[in-house]
Design an enzyme around this catalytic site. Structure first.
Site, short mmCIF file in Angstrom:
data_model
loop_
_atom_site.label_atom_id
_atom_site.label_comp_id
_atom_site.label_asym_id
_atom_site.label_seq_id
_atom_site.Cartn_x
_atom_site.Cartn_y
_atom_site.Cartn_z
N GLY A 1 30.04 -36.46 24.18
CA GLY A 1 30.90 -35.33 23.82
C GLY A 1 30.11 -34.08 23.53
O GLY A 1 30.66 -33.10 23.02
N LYS A 2 28.82 -34.05 23.88
CA LYS A 2 27.98 -32.90 23.55
C LYS A 2 28.41 -31.64 24.30
O LYS A 2 28.38 -30.54 23.74
CB LYS A 2 26.51 -33.21 23.81
CG LYS A 2 26.15 -33.59 25.24
CD LYS A 2 24.70 -34.02 25.35
CE LYS A 2 24.31 -34.35 26.79
NZ LYS A 2 25.08 -35.50 27.33
N HIS B 1 33.90 -30.27 34.36
CA HIS B 1 33.40 -29.22 33.46
C HIS B 1 34.09 -27.89 33.74
O HIS B 1 34.48 -27.17 32.81
CB HIS B 1 31.88 -29.06 33.65
CG HIS B 1 31.09 -30.09 32.90
ND1 HIS B 1 30.30 -29.77 31.83
CD2 HIS B 1 30.96 -31.43 33.07
CE1 HIS B 1 29.72 -30.87 31.37
NE2 HIS B 1 30.10 -31.89 32.12
N ARG C 1 37.60 -27.51 32.30
CA ARG C 1 37.68 -27.35 30.84
C ARG C 1 37.42 -25.92 30.40
O ARG C 1 37.84 -25.51 29.32
CB ARG C 1 36.65 -28.25 30.16
CG ARG C 1 37.01 -29.71 30.06
CD ARG C 1 36.24 -30.36 28.92
NE ARG C 1 34.82 -30.11 28.98
CZ ARG C 1 33.91 -30.98 29.41
NH1 ARG C 1 34.29 -32.17 29.83
NH2 ARG C 1 32.63 -30.69 29.40
N ARG C 2 36.71 -25.14 31.21
CA ARG C 2 36.28 -23.81 30.76
C ARG C 2 37.44 -22.82 30.84
O ARG C 2 38.25 -22.86 31.76
CB ARG C 2 35.15 -23.29 31.65
CG ARG C 2 33.90 -24.15 31.64
CD ARG C 2 32.91 -23.65 32.68
NE ARG C 2 32.08 -24.75 33.15
CZ ARG C 2 31.42 -24.75 34.30
NH1 ARG C 2 31.51 -23.72 35.10
NH2 ARG C 2 30.69 -25.79 34.63
N ASP D 1 23.85 -25.52 30.01
CA ASP D 1 24.11 -26.95 30.11
C ASP D 1 23.43 -27.46 31.39
O ASP D 1 23.97 -27.28 32.49
CB ASP D 1 25.62 -27.20 30.14
CG ASP D 1 26.00 -28.65 29.89
OD1 ASP D 1 25.08 -29.48 29.84
OD2 ASP D 1 27.20 -28.94 29.76
#
Length: 400
Positions: A234-235, A271, A274-275, A301
């Site tokens: 979950g980082k 990813h 989600r942004r 990331d």
């Protein structure tokens, strides 16, 4: 302008009635919250909730001088009984302004979800903005041009509302942001304070009275944060959450596209979905120039893929090359990166893998990568105000 928060919780309150979740089970005492309702200068009540009269009494206030009651969102369930002496609740049409005899002006702010926001200007010129649960402002080009001294919003549920306000200058570094409509999405106590501080916000107990325009201890958003964690810990979600209340974030993906690798493409797509839509993406491992430039916040990331690229560039996988200058070249690249982090003026949140706690790799190159990533993480963390380790989706604060 004086503001008393009669409640700071979600419409159903916290804990929710008959909810068995862990957050509701621990939301007791000072962490218990009634549905959000605000009393402005004793004359204006924003949202009428059950028990408002008793909540006001507990806070040392009276509703006897209230001249206007405004609702910000549709209320589910039975209609709330209007206490004797209070005017009937109403709503102001979007974009319209209501002037009170007390000298307060209330403008209705259109939302992108059901509900109405209220921009209140006091007789002394101080300005506050109150947003309904689950809503973010629309039409900010017209509504947010002068800036607010205080913003009360659903920070946990709609952090993008703060991003929109910041994007048009409606919020500044000294704006006091108070989280309301708090629900069971985040455990109360330290975890809630940590999440809100990352967005430049805070929470206060029910019954708190605040003076609008008086500079409180507005949380300082850390300039540099390192988020560590293992695979699927979950980082990345934690890192993204730290910047979702800010506009124009530059997401720096160090892994590239890896054409032909379907599994990697699926990871990248997850990813991206989600942004926030306002974020931009740069696919690069050339981090030093980005850190040296001025600009919006960076989300990097991740460092582990940056290290893989750096080790490829210096031939670190070959023992002979490593011994004949490869190690020295890698150390120099790491030093340049950490120097850039130390000097940067941008807000930076960086993700990296924590790989040193597992099985010892079977190959020399694997052990070399593990060791170098450990050294890189330690050097990078030394330049960050905040360092957190994410384990099973839970962030453990190591620094800050």
């Amino acid at each position: 302008m004086e503001l008393t928060l009669l409640g700071t919780g979600a419409p159903a309150g916290l804990p929710r009635p008959d909810c068995p979740c862990a957050v509701c089970a621990t939301a007791l005492g000072p962490d218990a919250r009634a549905a959000t309702a605000l009393l402005v200068d004793g004359a204006l009540l924003l949202d009428l909730t059950p028990g408002a009269v008793f909540a006001a009494a507990r806070a040392g206030q009276s509703l006897g001088q209230v001249r206007q009651v405004l609702l910000s969102h549709p209320h589910d369930g039975p209609a709330v009984e209007v206490p004797a002496g209070l005017p009937q609740p109403g709503r102001v049409p979007d974009g319209r302004e209501l002037a009170l005899l007390t000298g307060h002006r209330v403008r209705a702010v259109a939302m992108d979800a059901p509900g109405t926001g209220y921009a209140v200007t006091g007789p002394d010129g101080q300005r506050l903005l109150y947003l309904p649960p689950g809503g973010a402002p629309a039409g900010l080009e017209e509504n947010g041009k002068d800036g607010y001294d205080m913003v009360l919003a659903d920070v946990v549920g709609r952090p993008d509302a703060l991003a929109k306000l910041r994007a048009v200058g409606a919020m500044g570094p000294a704006t006091d942001v108070v989280a309301v409509h708090l629900d069971h999405d985040v455990p109360p106590g330290a975890e809630l304070r940590r999440r809100l501080a990352a967005a430049g916000a805070r929470a206060v107990p029910d019954g708190t009275t605040l003076t609008v325009g008086v500079y409180e201890d507005v949380p300082d958003v850390p300039r540099r944060t390192l988020v560590l964690g293992g695979a699927r810990s979950g980082k990345s979600v934690e890192a993204e959450r730290r910047l979702e209340a800010f506009p124009d974030v530059l997401y720096v993906a160090t892994g590239g596209t890896r054409g032909g690798d379907g599994e990697w493409a699926a990871r990248v797509a997850t990813h991206r979905e989600r942004r926030p839509g306002s974020w931009r993406t740069a696919e690069t491992c050339d981090l030093v120039p980005l850190l040296a430039d001025d600009g919006p916040p960076l989300l990097i990331d991740c460092l582990s893929l940056w290290l893989t690229d750096a080790m490829d560039a210096v031939g670190a996988w070959d023992d002979a090359v490593w011994a004949d200058g490869g190690e020295r070249a890698l150390r120099e690249r790491v030093r340049e990166l950490t120097d850039a982090v130390r000097a940067t003026r941008r807000t930076v949140v960086t993700v990296s893998n924590e790989v040193g706690s597992g099985i010892v790799p079977a190959t020399a190159s694997g052990r070399r990568y593990r060791d170098e990533l450990g050294r890189l993480n330690a050097a990078f963390a030394g330049e960050c105000e905040h360092v957190v380790l994410v384990v099973a989706g839970q962030a453990v604060v190591l620094r800050g």
